[in-house]
Design a protein around this motif. Structure first.
Motif, PDB file in Angstrom:
ATOM      1  N   MET A 109       5.044   3.045  87.013  1.00 21.17           N
ATOM      2  CA  MET A 109       4.095   4.066  86.547  1.00 21.17           C
ATOM      3  C   MET A 109       3.443   3.657  85.229  1.00 21.17           C
ATOM      4  SD  MET A 109       3.515   6.759  88.356  1.00 21.17           S
ATOM      5  CE  MET A 109       3.119   8.133  87.275  1.00 21.17           C
ATOM      6  N   LYS A 110       2.152   3.838  85.155  1.00 24.93           N
ATOM      7  CA  LYS A 110       1.460   3.520  83.909  1.00 24.93           C
ATOM      8  C   LYS A 110       1.485   4.732  82.975  1.00 24.93           C
ATOM      9  CE  LYS A 110      -1.897   0.100  85.668  1.00 24.93           C
ATOM     10  NZ  LYS A 110      -0.883  -0.902  85.907  1.00 24.93           N
ATOM     11  N   THR A 111       1.514   4.446  81.681  1.00 25.53           N
ATOM     12  CA  THR A 111       1.466   5.527  80.690  1.00 25.53           C
ATOM     13  C   THR A 111       0.006   5.924  80.438  1.00 25.53           C
ATOM     14  OG1 THR A 111       1.218   4.017  78.838  1.00 25.53           O
ATOM     15  CG2 THR A 111       3.478   4.524  79.526  1.00 25.53           C
ATOM     16  N   CYS A 112      -0.181   7.045  79.740  1.00 26.87           N
ATOM     17  CA  CYS A 112      -1.531   7.473  79.385  1.00 26.87           C
ATOM     18  C   CYS A 112      -2.240   6.392  78.573  1.00 26.87           C
ATOM     19  CB  CYS A 112      -1.497   8.764  78.566  1.00 26.87           C
ATOM     20  SG  CYS A 112      -0.875  10.176  79.492  1.00 26.87           S
TER      21      CYS A 112
ATOM     22  N   ALA B 239      -9.829   2.477  81.227  1.00 21.68           N
ATOM     23  CA  ALA B 239     -10.900   3.437  81.515  1.00 21.68           C
ATOM     24  C   ALA B 239     -12.261   2.766  81.742  1.00 21.68           C
ATOM     25  CB  ALA B 239     -10.996   4.477  80.409  1.00 21.68           C
ATOM     26  N   SER B 240     -12.584   1.766  80.958  1.00 21.72           N
ATOM     27  CA  SER B 240     -13.900   1.130  81.131  1.00 21.72           C
ATOM     28  C   SER B 240     -13.995   0.438  82.486  1.00 21.72           C
ATOM     29  CB  SER B 240     -14.175   0.105  80.019  1.00 21.72           C
ATOM     30  OG  SER B 240     -14.647   0.777  78.875  1.00 21.72           O
ATOM     31  N   GLN B 241     -12.944  -0.301  82.828  1.00 19.82           N
ATOM     32  CA  GLN B 241     -12.964  -0.970  84.129  1.00 19.82           C
ATOM     33  C   GLN B 241     -13.019   0.043  85.251  1.00 19.82           C
ATOM     34  OE1 GLN B 241      -9.395  -3.418  83.236  1.00 19.82           O
ATOM     35  NE2 GLN B 241     -10.317  -4.713  84.816  1.00 19.82           N
ATOM     36  N   TYR B 242     -12.335   1.173  85.043  1.00 20.59           N
ATOM     37  CA  TYR B 242     -12.365   2.224  86.072  1.00 20.59           C
ATOM     38  C   TYR B 242     -13.786   2.745  86.254  1.00 20.59           C
ATOM     39  CZ  TYR B 242     -11.629   6.697  88.365  1.00 20.59           C
ATOM     40  OH  TYR B 242     -11.724   7.762  89.233  1.00 20.59           O
ATOM     41  N   VAL B 243     -14.433   3.108  85.159  1.00 23.75           N
ATOM     42  CA  VAL B 243     -15.779   3.687  85.320  1.00 23.75           C
ATOM     43  C   VAL B 243     -16.804   2.636  85.759  1.00 23.75           C
ATOM     44  CG1 VAL B 243     -15.292   5.534  83.657  1.00 23.75           C
ATOM     45  CG2 VAL B 243     -16.582   3.534  82.907  1.00 23.75           C
TER      46      VAL B 243
ATOM     47  N   ALA C 119      -5.296  -1.768  93.901  1.00 29.07           N
ATOM     48  CA  ALA C 119      -3.982  -1.243  93.516  1.00 29.07           C
ATOM     49  C   ALA C 119      -4.084  -0.477  92.187  1.00 29.07           C
ATOM     50  CB  ALA C 119      -2.980  -2.386  93.398  1.00 29.07           C
ATOM     51  N   ASP C 120      -4.750  -1.075  91.208  1.00 28.47           N
ATOM     52  CA  ASP C 120      -4.905  -0.400  89.921  1.00 28.47           C
ATOM     53  C   ASP C 120      -5.760   0.854  90.054  1.00 28.47           C
ATOM     54  OD1 ASP C 120      -3.309  -2.039  88.438  1.00 28.47           O
ATOM     55  OD2 ASP C 120      -4.939  -3.294  87.671  1.00 28.47           O
ATOM     56  N   TRP C 121      -6.795   0.729  90.859  1.00 25.68           N
ATOM     57  CA  TRP C 121      -7.696   1.867  91.044  1.00 25.68           C
ATOM     58  C   TRP C 121      -6.923   3.067  91.595  1.00 25.68           C
ATOM     59  CZ3 TRP C 121      -9.485   4.774  95.254  1.00 25.68           C
ATOM     60  CH2 TRP C 121     -10.607   5.586  94.989  1.00 25.68           C
ATOM     61  N   GLY C 122      -6.085   2.819  92.586  1.00 25.07           N
ATOM     62  CA  GLY C 122      -5.286   3.887  93.180  1.00 25.07           C
ATOM     63  C   GLY C 122      -4.391   4.545  92.143  1.00 25.07           C
ATOM     64  N   GLN C 123      -3.747   3.711  91.338  1.00 26.01           N
ATOM     65  CA  GLN C 123      -2.844   4.242  90.306  1.00 26.01           C
ATOM     66  C   GLN C 123      -3.600   5.079  89.278  1.00 26.01           C
ATOM     67  OE1 GLN C 123       0.288   2.350  88.123  1.00 26.01           O
ATOM     68  NE2 GLN C 123       0.089   0.532  89.397  1.00 26.01           N
ATOM     69  N   VAL C 124      -4.762   4.566  88.858  1.00 27.66           N
ATOM     70  CA  VAL C 124      -5.544   5.279  87.851  1.00 27.66           C
ATOM     71  C   VAL C 124      -6.019   6.619  88.427  1.00 27.66           C
ATOM     72  CG1 VAL C 124      -7.670   5.245  86.473  1.00 27.66           C
ATOM     73  CG2 VAL C 124      -6.259   3.189  86.626  1.00 27.66           C
ATOM     74  N   ARG C 125      -6.545   6.564  89.635  1.00 29.33           N
ATOM     75  CA  ARG C 125      -7.021   7.752  90.341  1.00 29.33           C
ATOM     76  C   ARG C 125      -5.957   8.846  90.358  1.00 29.33           C
ATOM     77  NH1 ARG C 125     -12.232   9.044  91.827  1.00 29.33           N
ATOM     78  NH2 ARG C 125     -11.695  10.719  93.227  1.00 29.33           N
ATOM     79  N   MET C 126      -4.777   8.437  90.786  1.00 33.97           N
ATOM     80  CA  MET C 126      -3.664   9.384  90.907  1.00 33.97           C
ATOM     81  C   MET C 126      -3.314   9.972  89.539  1.00 33.97           C
ATOM     82  SD  MET C 126      -1.516  10.734  92.958  1.00 33.97           S
ATOM     83  CE  MET C 126      -0.867   9.870  94.387  1.00 33.97           C
ATOM     84  N   HIS C 127      -3.238   9.090  88.549  1.00 36.14           N
ATOM     85  CA  HIS C 127      -2.903   9.546  87.201  1.00 36.14           C
ATOM     86  C   HIS C 127      -3.955  10.552  86.696  1.00 36.14           C
ATOM     87  CE1 HIS C 127      -0.997   8.842  83.124  1.00 36.14           C
ATOM     88  NE2 HIS C 127      -2.128   9.476  82.796  1.00 36.14           N
TER      89      HIS C 127
END
Lengths: 87, 204
Positions: free
Chosen positions: A1-4, A11-15, A22-30
């Motif tokens: 689990m990733k922390t806040c 966040a920048s890579q996400y937007v 895999a990272d996208w899924g984790q970020v999405r869920m968080h």
């Protein structure tokens, strides 16, 4: 689990849509579970949007006419254009 | 061979189209200059290098192969010239060393020891278009970009103000993907902080 803190770092890579699946899924869920991280990611997206839409910084008329003058000289010299610009 | 709008533009320049050159200067001169100033802070030097860059661009037009956008090609020429100028001036280069203390963790005090928000972001009740309506906000953002570390500012300018891709930026600055990513996010994070200050500070 990733922390806040780790999510905020992504966040920048996400937007920008640059995360691996895999990272996208984790970020999405968080983000779904975590309002502060969601606010942060939204704000990074807004920041990017504001930056993208800033009007172009204006060049002064003096500088522009000096450069256009140099362009004219170059044209008058026959527009030579086969130098290596990085040389 | 270059194709599309860049190819037309190159052809117009070679044909001596002054208006086309003036438009190119209007679109990019100031952005190039502000980038160059972060590499060459001594007064007047960045101005000189940008002027030289324009002439180098014209004299090198036949070498433009259209593998990148013309804009990216111009930025690359600028950065390379600024680098060699900085070397001559004996300046330490922002891009010569990878780790230079710019990239510490981002506001660690906002998180607790377990990595949870201690000081969560405040809510914004403004939209990007609303923010852009405010002229003082433009100024504040541009000033903020001047205060963030050079490498971060350069990446931010190219990515978000000039709209280049991460690959183009890596190509211009010759930095790794990880570096590009970290620099961009640090920079956006700082601009976000400036916006937060405005939106929470009640400047209306």
């Amino acid at each position: 689990m990733k922390t806040c803190q780790q999510i905020a770092e992504l966040a920048s890579q996400y937007v920008d849509g640059e995360l691996s699946m895999a990272d996208w899924g984790q970020v999405r869920m968080h983000l779904w579970l975590c309002p502060p991280c969601r606010a942060y990611a939204d704000q990074i997206a807004m920041t990017r949007q504001v930056l993208e839409q800033l009007p172009a910084e204006a060049v002064s008329e003096d500088v522009k006419s000096e450069l256009v003058g140099r362009f004219r000289d170059w044209v008058d010299a026959g527009a030579p254009c086969d130098e290596d610009p990085e040389g | 061979m270059p194709t599309g709008r860049d190819a037309e533009l190159v052809a117009s320049l070679i044909a001596g189209d002054e208006a086309a050159f003036a438009r190119l200067v209007e679109a990019h001169h100031e952005g190039l200059l502000r980038l160059a100033r972060r590499m060459l802070p001594r007064a007047g030097v960045a101005e000189e290098v940008v002027q030289e860059t324009w002439m180098a661009v014209l004299r090198g037009l036949a070498r433009f192969e259209g593998r990148s956008a013309l804009k990216t090609w111009i930025y690359r020429i600028l950065v390379n010239r600024a680098r060699s100028r900085a070397r001559k001036e004996g300046r330490s280069l922002p891009f010569s060393a990878m780790g230079n203390g710019e990239d510490g963790p981002m506001e660690p005090e906002r998180f607790d020891a377990s990595g949870k928000w201690q000081e969560p972001p405040s809510e914004w009740d403004a939209s990007p278009s609303g923010m852009l309506m405010r002229k003082e906000m433009h100024q504040a953002i541009l000033e903020a970009i001047e205060t963030i570390p050079p490498r971060q500012a350069m990446v931010l300018r190219m990515r978000d103000l000039e709209g280049m891709s991460s690959e183009e930026v890596r190509n211009v600055l010759e930095i790794s993907e990880t570096n590009q990513r970290v620099l961009l996010h640090r920079a956006r994070h700082k601009v976000r902080g400036v916006l937060e200050g405005y939106l929470a500070g009640g400047v209306s």
